[in-house]
Design a protein around this motif. Structure first.
Motif, PDB file in Angstrom:
ATOM      1  N   ARG A 144       0.807  -1.216   0.000  1.00  0.00           N
ATOM      2  CA  ARG A 144       0.000   0.000   0.000  1.00  0.00           C
ATOM      3  C   ARG A 144       0.847   1.276   0.000  1.00  0.00           C
ATOM      4  NH1 ARG A 144      -4.321   0.702  -1.949  1.00  0.00           N
ATOM      5  NH2 ARG A 144      -4.902   2.353  -0.484  1.00  0.00           N
ATOM      6  N   ASN A 145       1.994   1.258   0.664  1.00  0.00           N
ATOM      7  CA  ASN A 145       2.864   2.431   0.666  1.00  0.00           C
ATOM      8  C   ASN A 145       4.299   2.004   0.944  1.00  0.00           C
ATOM      9  OD1 ASN A 145       3.478   2.705   3.661  1.00  0.00           O
ATOM     10  ND2 ASN A 145       1.245   2.881   3.735  1.00  0.00           N
ATOM     11  N   LYS A 146       5.225   2.931   0.759  1.00  0.00           N
ATOM     12  CA  LYS A 146       6.648   2.596   0.837  1.00  0.00           C
ATOM     13  C   LYS A 146       7.117   2.346   2.262  1.00  0.00           C
ATOM     14  CE  LYS A 146       7.617   5.065  -3.439  1.00  0.00           C
ATOM     15  NZ  LYS A 146       8.222   6.252  -4.085  1.00  0.00           N
ATOM     16  N   ILE A 147       6.405   2.895   3.225  1.00  0.00           N
ATOM     17  CA  ILE A 147       6.782   2.679   4.622  1.00  0.00           C
ATOM     18  C   ILE A 147       6.514   1.242   5.031  1.00  0.00           C
ATOM     19  CG2 ILE A 147       6.239   3.324   7.008  1.00  0.00           C
ATOM     20  CD1 ILE A 147       5.745   6.201   5.846  1.00  0.00           C
TER      21      ILE A 147
ATOM     22  N   VAL B 180      17.868  -1.079  -7.609  1.00  0.00           N
ATOM     23  CA  VAL B 180      17.535   0.296  -7.260  1.00  0.00           C
ATOM     24  C   VAL B 180      16.076   0.390  -6.836  1.00  0.00           C
ATOM     25  CG1 VAL B 180      16.965   0.793  -9.669  1.00  0.00           C
ATOM     26  CG2 VAL B 180      17.534   2.695  -8.154  1.00  0.00           C
ATOM     27  N   TYR B 181      15.771   1.358  -5.964  1.00  0.00           N
ATOM     28  CA  TYR B 181      14.376   1.631  -5.617  1.00  0.00           C
ATOM     29  C   TYR B 181      14.246   3.094  -5.220  1.00  0.00           C
ATOM     30  CZ  TYR B 181       9.630   0.252  -4.541  1.00  0.00           C
ATOM     31  OH  TYR B 181       8.260   0.100  -4.578  1.00  0.00           O
ATOM     32  N   ASN B 182      13.136   3.676  -5.645  1.00  0.00           N
ATOM     33  CA  ASN B 182      12.840   5.070  -5.299  1.00  0.00           C
ATOM     34  C   ASN B 182      11.916   5.079  -4.090  1.00  0.00           C
ATOM     35  OD1 ASN B 182      11.858   7.725  -5.139  1.00  0.00           O
ATOM     36  ND2 ASN B 182      12.001   8.026  -7.345  1.00  0.00           N
ATOM     37  N   TYR B 183      12.468   5.453  -2.936  1.00  0.00           N
ATOM     38  CA  TYR B 183      11.685   5.531  -1.706  1.00  0.00           C
ATOM     39  C   TYR B 183      11.256   6.961  -1.392  1.00  0.00           C
ATOM     40  CZ  TYR B 183      12.614   0.650  -0.512  1.00  0.00           C
ATOM     41  OH  TYR B 183      12.659  -0.725  -0.506  1.00  0.00           O
ATOM     42  N   GLY B 184      11.291   7.836  -2.399  1.00  0.00           N
ATOM     43  CA  GLY B 184      10.767   9.177  -2.213  1.00  0.00           C
ATOM     44  C   GLY B 184       9.275   9.120  -1.927  1.00  0.00           C
ATOM     45  N   ILE B 185       8.801   9.979  -1.033  1.00  0.00           N
ATOM     46  CA  ILE B 185       7.389   9.991  -0.637  1.00  0.00           C
ATOM     47  C   ILE B 185       6.840  11.399  -0.798  1.00  0.00           C
ATOM     48  CG2 ILE B 185       5.740   9.595   1.226  1.00  0.00           C
ATOM     49  CD1 ILE B 185       7.704   7.588   2.412  1.00  0.00           C
ATOM     50  N   SER B 186       5.825  11.541  -1.617  1.00  0.00           N
ATOM     51  CA  SER B 186       5.228  12.852  -1.845  1.00  0.00           C
ATOM     52  C   SER B 186       4.701  13.441  -0.541  1.00  0.00           C
ATOM     53  CB  SER B 186       4.084  12.739  -2.860  1.00  0.00           C
ATOM     54  OG  SER B 186       4.567  12.337  -4.121  1.00  0.00           O
TER      55      SER B 186
ATOM     56  N   PHE C 233      -8.603  -1.564   2.339  1.00  0.00           N
ATOM     57  CA  PHE C 233      -7.743  -1.819   1.175  1.00  0.00           C
ATOM     58  C   PHE C 233      -6.555  -2.701   1.542  1.00  0.00           C
ATOM     59  CE2 PHE C 233      -9.333   2.357  -0.833  1.00  0.00           C
ATOM     60  CZ  PHE C 233     -10.316   1.667  -1.533  1.00  0.00           C
ATOM     61  N   SER C 234      -6.037  -2.510   2.759  1.00  0.00           N
ATOM     62  CA  SER C 234      -4.930  -3.357   3.216  1.00  0.00           C
ATOM     63  C   SER C 234      -5.397  -4.788   3.421  1.00  0.00           C
ATOM     64  CB  SER C 234      -4.342  -2.812   4.519  1.00  0.00           C
ATOM     65  OG  SER C 234      -3.717  -1.563   4.320  1.00  0.00           O
ATOM     66  N   ALA C 235      -6.600  -4.951   3.969  1.00  0.00           N
ATOM     67  CA  ALA C 235      -7.125  -6.289   4.248  1.00  0.00           C
ATOM     68  C   ALA C 235      -7.342  -7.087   2.971  1.00  0.00           C
ATOM     69  CB  ALA C 235      -8.425  -6.186   5.037  1.00  0.00           C
ATOM     70  N   ILE C 236      -7.766  -6.408   1.881  1.00  0.00           N
ATOM     71  CA  ILE C 236      -8.007  -7.115   0.626  1.00  0.00           C
ATOM     72  C   ILE C 236      -6.766  -7.117  -0.276  1.00  0.00           C
ATOM     73  CG2 ILE C 236     -10.473  -6.607   0.711  1.00  0.00           C
ATOM     74  CD1 ILE C 236     -10.016  -4.490  -1.464  1.00  0.00           C
ATOM     75  N   LYS C 237      -5.646  -6.607   0.271  1.00  0.00           N
ATOM     76  CA  LYS C 237      -4.362  -6.599  -0.448  1.00  0.00           C
ATOM     77  C   LYS C 237      -4.424  -5.803  -1.753  1.00  0.00           C
ATOM     78  CE  LYS C 237      -2.692  -9.580   2.570  1.00  0.00           C
ATOM     79  NZ  LYS C 237      -1.680  -9.229   3.580  1.00  0.00           N
ATOM     80  N   LYS C 238      -5.147  -4.700  -1.746  1.00  0.00           N
ATOM     81  CA  LYS C 238      -5.219  -3.869  -2.939  1.00  0.00           C
ATOM     82  C   LYS C 238      -3.915  -3.103  -3.104  1.00  0.00           C
ATOM     83  CE  LYS C 238      -7.868  -0.245  -5.257  1.00  0.00           C
ATOM     84  NZ  LYS C 238      -9.031   0.678  -5.198  1.00  0.00           N
ATOM     85  N   LYS C 239      -3.250  -3.281  -4.242  1.00  0.00           N
ATOM     86  CA  LYS C 239      -1.957  -2.654  -4.470  1.00  0.00           C
ATOM     87  C   LYS C 239      -2.110  -1.178  -4.803  1.00  0.00           C
ATOM     88  CE  LYS C 239       2.461  -3.317  -6.823  1.00  0.00           C
ATOM     89  NZ  LYS C 239       3.259  -4.145  -7.748  1.00  0.00           N
ATOM     90  N   ASN C 240      -1.190  -0.381  -4.305  1.00  0.00           N
ATOM     91  CA  ASN C 240      -1.166   1.051  -4.574  1.00  0.00           C
ATOM     92  C   ASN C 240      -0.159   1.343  -5.680  1.00  0.00           C
ATOM     93  OD1 ASN C 240      -0.613   3.939  -4.355  1.00  0.00           O
ATOM     94  ND2 ASN C 240      -1.682   3.844  -2.402  1.00  0.00           N
ATOM     95  N   SER C 241      -0.500   2.260  -6.570  1.00  0.00           N
ATOM     96  CA  SER C 241       0.385   2.585  -7.695  1.00  0.00           C
ATOM     97  C   SER C 241       1.709   3.191  -7.248  1.00  0.00           C
ATOM     98  CB  SER C 241      -0.317   3.544  -8.657  1.00  0.00           C
ATOM     99  OG  SER C 241      -0.658   4.764  -8.006  1.00  0.00           O
ATOM    100  N   ALA C 242       1.792   3.617  -5.984  1.00  0.00           N
ATOM    101  CA  ALA C 242       3.033   4.214  -5.468  1.00  0.00           C
ATOM    102  C   ALA C 242       4.205   3.246  -5.532  1.00  0.00           C
ATOM    103  CB  ALA C 242       2.834   4.691  -4.030  1.00  0.00           C
ATOM    104  N   LEU C 243       3.921   1.948  -5.637  1.00  0.00           N
ATOM    105  CA  LEU C 243       4.982   0.947  -5.643  1.00  0.00           C
ATOM    106  C   LEU C 243       5.323   0.460  -7.048  1.00  0.00           C
ATOM    107  CD1 LEU C 243       3.893  -1.156  -2.530  1.00  0.00           C
ATOM    108  CD2 LEU C 243       5.443   0.799  -2.626  1.00  0.00           C
ATOM    109  N   ASN C 244       4.672   1.030  -8.060  1.00  0.00           N
ATOM    110  CA  ASN C 244       4.988   0.665  -9.442  1.00  0.00           C
ATOM    111  C   ASN C 244       6.315   1.279  -9.875  1.00  0.00           C
ATOM    112  OD1 ASN C 244       2.545  -0.666  -9.558  1.00  0.00           O
ATOM    113  ND2 ASN C 244       1.477   0.992 -10.613  1.00  0.00           N
TER     114      ASN C 244
END
Length: 296
Positions: free
Chosen positions: A36-39, A76-82, A172-183
């Protein structure tokens, strides 16, 4: 009177039990999801090895296209957070170290986020489900004004930060819905362009020595991580570009990259590049710091 007092006690006990149960349930769900998020992607992960990690605010999240590096064979990974500030970047780095990440290089965006020691309430909220499970988070936030309420009052932190970690996010976390922030290996490209660009005004901003940046430097030194701190591009119409000269006076080690891409066609807004701009800028960064040098 006794019945009334007993009734009040029953209400209090029932409320407390419900709060404890809800707190435990919410925490369990957040501790068992990492898409769901980078954290939470860091917190609920196994140890990772990276050649390059990007940290910073939206100007890292939107400006560093991880694919430029991965296409060259680097992990590599971008862990920048808006919306985040350097305080949250420092805490995220601490958690990476705690989770036994091995990171060779960190590219840290430092520009508009260095004018205060402030924090992002929205980003802070995303650390709160793990407050009681991670001593690193407890120590980082121990001095904030409402720490005792957040830590000791059951379910208080979920009520206090309901907009970020309330029922909607729980669902959303319970149903494992992916967030685009991790694409795209953490890179979030901006597609829509503002036309014409509205100039960003830096007149009210004043760079200062920053506690979180100093902390990040210390962590990197202690863990043999090469830290590459840099400014990132901003449109040519920006008011008071002298702001970047002041950054350089305070921290001369920060690389000046704000003018490497300036054409309006590369910007979604004055302060954020579009995908074409991010690709052009990231290629410049790769060539400057990571491209193998030809041997004569």
């Amino acid at each position: 009177m006794k019945k009334f007092i007993l009734f009040i006690v029953q209400i209090i006990v029932t409320t407390l039990v419900v709060a404890i149960l809800l707190d435990s349930f919410y925490t369990y769900v957040f501790l068992n999801n990492n898409n769901r998020n980078k954290i939470e992607f860091v917190i609920n992960s196994n140890p990772k090895k990276y050649d390059v990690v990007f940290l910073g605010s939206s100007r890292a999240n939107n400006h560093f296209d991880s694919r430029i590096f991965s296409n060259q064979g680097l992990t590599v990974y971008n862990y920048g957070i808006s919306g985040s500030r350097l305080e949250e970047s420092a805490l995220l780095l601490k958690l990476m170290i705690e989770k036994k990440y091995i990171v060779k290089n960190i590219i840290l965006e430092i520009d508009l986020n260095i004018n205060s020691d402030g924090f992002s309430n929205g980003t802070r909220a995303m650390f709160m489900p793990y407050l009681k499970e991670y001593e690193t988070i407890q120590n980082h936030y121990h001095s904030i004004s409402n720490f005792n309420q957040l830590y000791y009052i059951p379910f208080y932190r979920y009520i206090n930060y309901d907009s970020k970690i309330g029922f909607r996010e729980l669902f959303f976390s319970a149903i494992k819905k992916k967030n685009s922030a991790l694409n795209h290996e953490g890179f979030l490209p901006l597609i829509n362009d503002q036309s014409p660009l509205v100039a960003t005004d830096l007149s009210e901003r004043s760079p200062k020595r920053n506690k979180a940046y100093e902390e990040i430097k210390t962590i990197c030194k202690q863990n043999n991580i090469t830290l590459i701190a840099m400014t990132t591009p901003i449109c040519a119409e920006t008011i008071n570009r002298d702001y970047f000269n002041h950054i350089h006076k305070i921290y001369p080690e920060i690389y000046r990259m704000e003018d490497t891409v300036i054409d309006d066609k590369y910007f979604s807004t004055c302060g954020h590049m579009n995908e074409k701009g991010a690709i052009a800028f990231t290629q410049i960064v790769f060539d400057k710091f990571f491209k193998p040098k030809n041997k004569s």
